[in-house]
Write a protein that holds these residues in place. Sequence first.
Motif, short mmCIF file in Angstrom:
data_model
loop_
_atom_site.label_atom_id
_atom_site.label_comp_id
_atom_site.label_asym_id
_atom_site.label_seq_id
_atom_site.Cartn_x
_atom_site.Cartn_y
_atom_site.Cartn_z
N UNK A 308 0.89 -1.13 0.04
CA UNK A 308 0.07 0.02 -0.07
C UNK A 308 0.76 1.18 0.05
N UNK A 309 1.94 1.14 0.76
CA UNK A 309 2.91 2.28 0.84
C UNK A 309 3.48 2.67 -0.60
N UNK A 310 3.98 1.49 -1.18
CA UNK A 310 4.30 1.74 -2.70
C UNK A 310 3.28 2.33 -3.60
N UNK A 311 2.01 1.93 -3.44
CA UNK A 311 1.20 2.37 -4.25
C UNK A 311 0.79 3.67 -4.15
N UNK A 312 0.87 4.17 -2.82
CA UNK A 312 0.51 5.76 -2.66
C UNK A 312 1.67 6.55 -3.06
N UNK A 313 2.63 6.23 -3.56
CA UNK A 313 3.81 7.13 -3.66
C UNK A 313 3.29 7.68 -5.07
N UNK A 314 2.44 7.07 -5.95
CA UNK A 314 2.11 7.53 -7.33
C UNK A 314 1.09 8.31 -7.53
N UNK A 315 1.07 9.30 -8.02
CA UNK A 315 0.25 10.30 -8.20
C UNK A 315 -0.73 9.73 -9.61
N UNK A 316 -2.12 9.74 -9.33
CA UNK A 316 -2.93 9.06 -10.15
C UNK A 316 -3.74 10.08 -11.30
N UNK A 317 -4.35 9.83 -12.27
CA UNK A 317 -4.56 10.48 -13.35
C UNK A 317 -6.32 11.02 -13.14
N UNK A 318 -6.41 12.08 -12.47
CA UNK A 318 -8.08 12.53 -12.37
C UNK A 318 -8.35 13.10 -13.66
N UNK A 319 -9.22 12.62 -14.25
CA UNK A 319 -9.82 12.97 -15.61
C UNK A 319 -10.91 14.29 -15.56
N UNK A 320 -11.99 14.04 -14.57
CA UNK A 320 -13.10 14.93 -14.40
C UNK A 320 -13.87 14.59 -13.34
N UNK A 321 -14.54 15.78 -12.87
CA UNK A 321 -15.40 15.47 -11.63
C UNK A 321 -16.94 15.96 -11.98
N UNK A 322 -17.84 15.29 -11.42
CA UNK A 322 -19.18 15.58 -11.55
C UNK A 322 -19.80 16.20 -10.34
N UNK A 323 -20.08 17.67 -10.22
CA UNK A 323 -20.70 18.33 -8.96
C UNK A 323 -22.38 18.21 -8.89
N UNK A 324 -22.62 17.80 -7.99
CA UNK A 324 -24.06 17.56 -7.54
C UNK A 324 -24.36 18.62 -6.71
N UNK A 325 -25.80 19.05 -6.69
CA UNK A 325 -26.23 20.40 -5.70
C UNK A 325 -26.30 19.78 -4.36
N UNK A 326 -26.33 18.30 -4.03
CA UNK A 326 -26.54 17.97 -2.70
C UNK A 326 -24.95 17.68 -1.97
N UNK A 327 -24.17 18.97 -2.23
CA UNK A 327 -22.83 18.66 -1.61
C UNK A 327 -22.12 17.12 -1.99
N UNK A 328 -22.18 16.84 -3.34
CA UNK A 328 -21.67 15.56 -3.68
C UNK A 328 -20.78 15.73 -4.91
N UNK A 329 -19.65 14.93 -4.72
CA UNK A 329 -19.00 15.13 -6.18
C UNK A 329 -18.56 13.60 -6.67
N UNK A 330 -18.61 13.48 -7.84
CA UNK A 330 -18.28 12.17 -8.36
C UNK A 330 -16.72 12.45 -9.22
N UNK A 331 -15.85 11.70 -8.84
CA UNK A 331 -14.55 12.02 -9.30
C UNK A 331 -14.29 10.69 -10.24
N UNK A 332 -13.73 11.10 -11.38
CA UNK A 332 -13.55 10.08 -12.48
C UNK A 332 -11.94 9.82 -12.47
N UNK A 333 -11.42 8.73 -12.43
CA UNK A 333 -10.12 8.50 -12.66
C UNK A 333 -9.83 7.66 -13.93
N UNK A 334 -8.76 7.75 -14.59
CA UNK A 334 -8.30 6.84 -15.56
C UNK A 334 -7.85 5.54 -15.04
N UNK A 335 -8.09 4.64 -15.84
CA UNK A 335 -7.46 3.34 -14.97
C UNK A 335 -6.96 2.40 -16.16
N UNK A 336 -5.95 1.49 -15.76
CA UNK A 336 -5.68 0.61 -16.94
C UNK A 336 -6.59 -0.61 -17.23
#
Length: 688
Positions: A308-336
């Motif tokens: 887990x420590x080794x994986x946490x060193x890598x910064x991941x690719x965040x492509x977009x976010x979807x903001x909802x009016x109920x103080x909620x956000x959907x984060x969309x990442x790129x994955x292999x």
Amino acid sequence: MEKIRAVIKLLLMLVILGITFIWIMMPTGAYRNKWWPNIKATVNSTYFGTQGATMLIFTFPVLFVASLGCVYLHLGKKLNDYKKESNWKINQSVWKRPLLVKGSLGIVSNIELALFFTFIVLLIWSLANYIHLYFAKITPKSAAAKGLKVWQYKLDESALAIAVVGNIAFSFLFYPVARASSVLPLFGLTSEVSIKYHIWLGNIVVILFTAHGLCYIIFWGVTKHINKMLSWDFADVSNVAGEIALLIMLAIRATSIPRIRRKMFELFYYAHHLYFLAVVFFILHVGFSFACITLPGFYIFLIDRFLRFLQSRQKVRLTSARLLPCQTVELNFSKSRGLNYNPTSTIFVNVPSISKLQWHPFTVTSSSNLDPENLSVVIKGEGRWTTKLYELISSPSSMDHLEVSVEGPYGPASTDFLRHDTLVMVSGGSGITPFISIIRDLVFTSTKMDDKAPRVILVAAFKNSSDLTMLDVILPASAGTLYDISKLQLQIEAFVTREKEPTTHDNKAMIRDVRFKPRSTDAPISAILGPSSWLWLGAIIASSFVVFLVSTGVITRYYVYPIDRNTGAIFSWSLKSVLYILVVCFSIATTASASVLWNKKHNAMEAMQIQNMGTPRELESLPHQSLAQVTNVYYGERPNLKKMLLECKGSSVGVVVCGPTELSKEVAAICGSGLAKNLHFQSFSFSW
């Protein structure tokens, strides 16, 4: 391949039964007076010293199960187990039915209560036998020879017996919190589900070790040897180290009190990271030879923690976010594409711009089948960290990049939702998130696979009408292929409890998309050990243990043995323990790092391919059957869960709940009442 799995399963069962038999026989006179002396005489060597027998009996079998279990899980992944399980009819519903709903243990099924009772019986059996064995040697003459009264001698031996029994519970403490362990999936468990077992074991450990410490303090007080609290013996038990370990455990337990954990989560979170010091001082207290009894669980946890420590060193690719009016956000990442996970999996997210140290778990709402190049999570702003995240992304100032690191995803090795005729999912508030991943995966199954998906009923309770926009994230914002939701028999019953009529605001119009520009150093989320992660994990466990044995043998033969001669009374216990702790860490770090570096090249090549392909295109049209057509919204009322569940027809009705504790208990009580034998209960709880 199925025959190979069957053979492996049989072998694993035999080894696990053997381990259980050892734990049962350990406190008996036959084991202590006959078996153990013979084993020590046979195994004792110049290479492994006094700990050789302990490693053979307690350490090796568990690590063998963990390594071979990885092979078993890898073969199961190749065979696509979820498809096989869809045809398996439930015949263990009685054992899985909730038995206890109210109480300090939470929601407990029949089989959980049976296993918990069995474990308590093991502890009582062990304590009774140890006390019987220790007291058998106590006579007025033997007590007088030590300068003690009989009751003082018995108090001394009772304190020792309590410590040995506490060590049994301590041996199992780390299994439930190893997120990527192969041991839990062998029993159909995940670390999220097993957190309550960790809590139970932690309470037992603290109670027994505290009783052990108090008994010795009283003993030293009445015998006027209170100064022994400050002793650190050269080749015997170190009292100071034991006291430090106990104080750390008490601090961890104090910060785990529900009220403190909820109000001061950071204090709880940081205090739990003292576990390593607690284990180190525990080993210094009892010596490495005795600590080998507890080593396997902690060894498996250390491997998981380092990965887990080794994986946490890598910064991941965040492509977009979807903001909802109920103080909620959907984060969309790129994955292999090589990263596959099952529904209800979780990832841990770190946003350095909010806090460099805090990691928060969230349910993965995407499906690796439906959206093979994207991974998404839905985060509702309910706490300090999540609120800051929403404000950060929704701020008017232009933000083209957000630095994020993740650990995971972690989830079940296989799922069994397809085995039900009807699947009822009951959620409260943000508890809907694990069900989004289930629905997306069932959409894929109903569209692309030959299996018939069950009828799905989603009962979602929200406080306000703005929360209804969370239903809009059931389908992904982007995908390479359109999927027909009409082939899935989906029915959504949404309840808005605090509003009696719809608001005039168009909440859907307030949904906003935010695009990010990933940096060249950002990488798609990928499995830290590649597509064959189970095989690599098994290789790490096996190879690291081999490195540990070789290193330990060299140190023992050429450094410890020339001084100690296997007497255990000349060489410093503390120095020996520190040496072997360093060897454990070295073995795990070298083998795990080599495995990660080997797979890093493959992950980098796949990341380059994804980057060249560009961002996924938007959905060109809505599915044939929109979500609005299958959604009923009720205002100013709560769902009548008892009526809804008892009216469900079919031989097998899966009932899954995620939400507030009271909601989970209500559903569990209905399923455990026996009014309907076709209800099969399962709950998700993410109270960390």
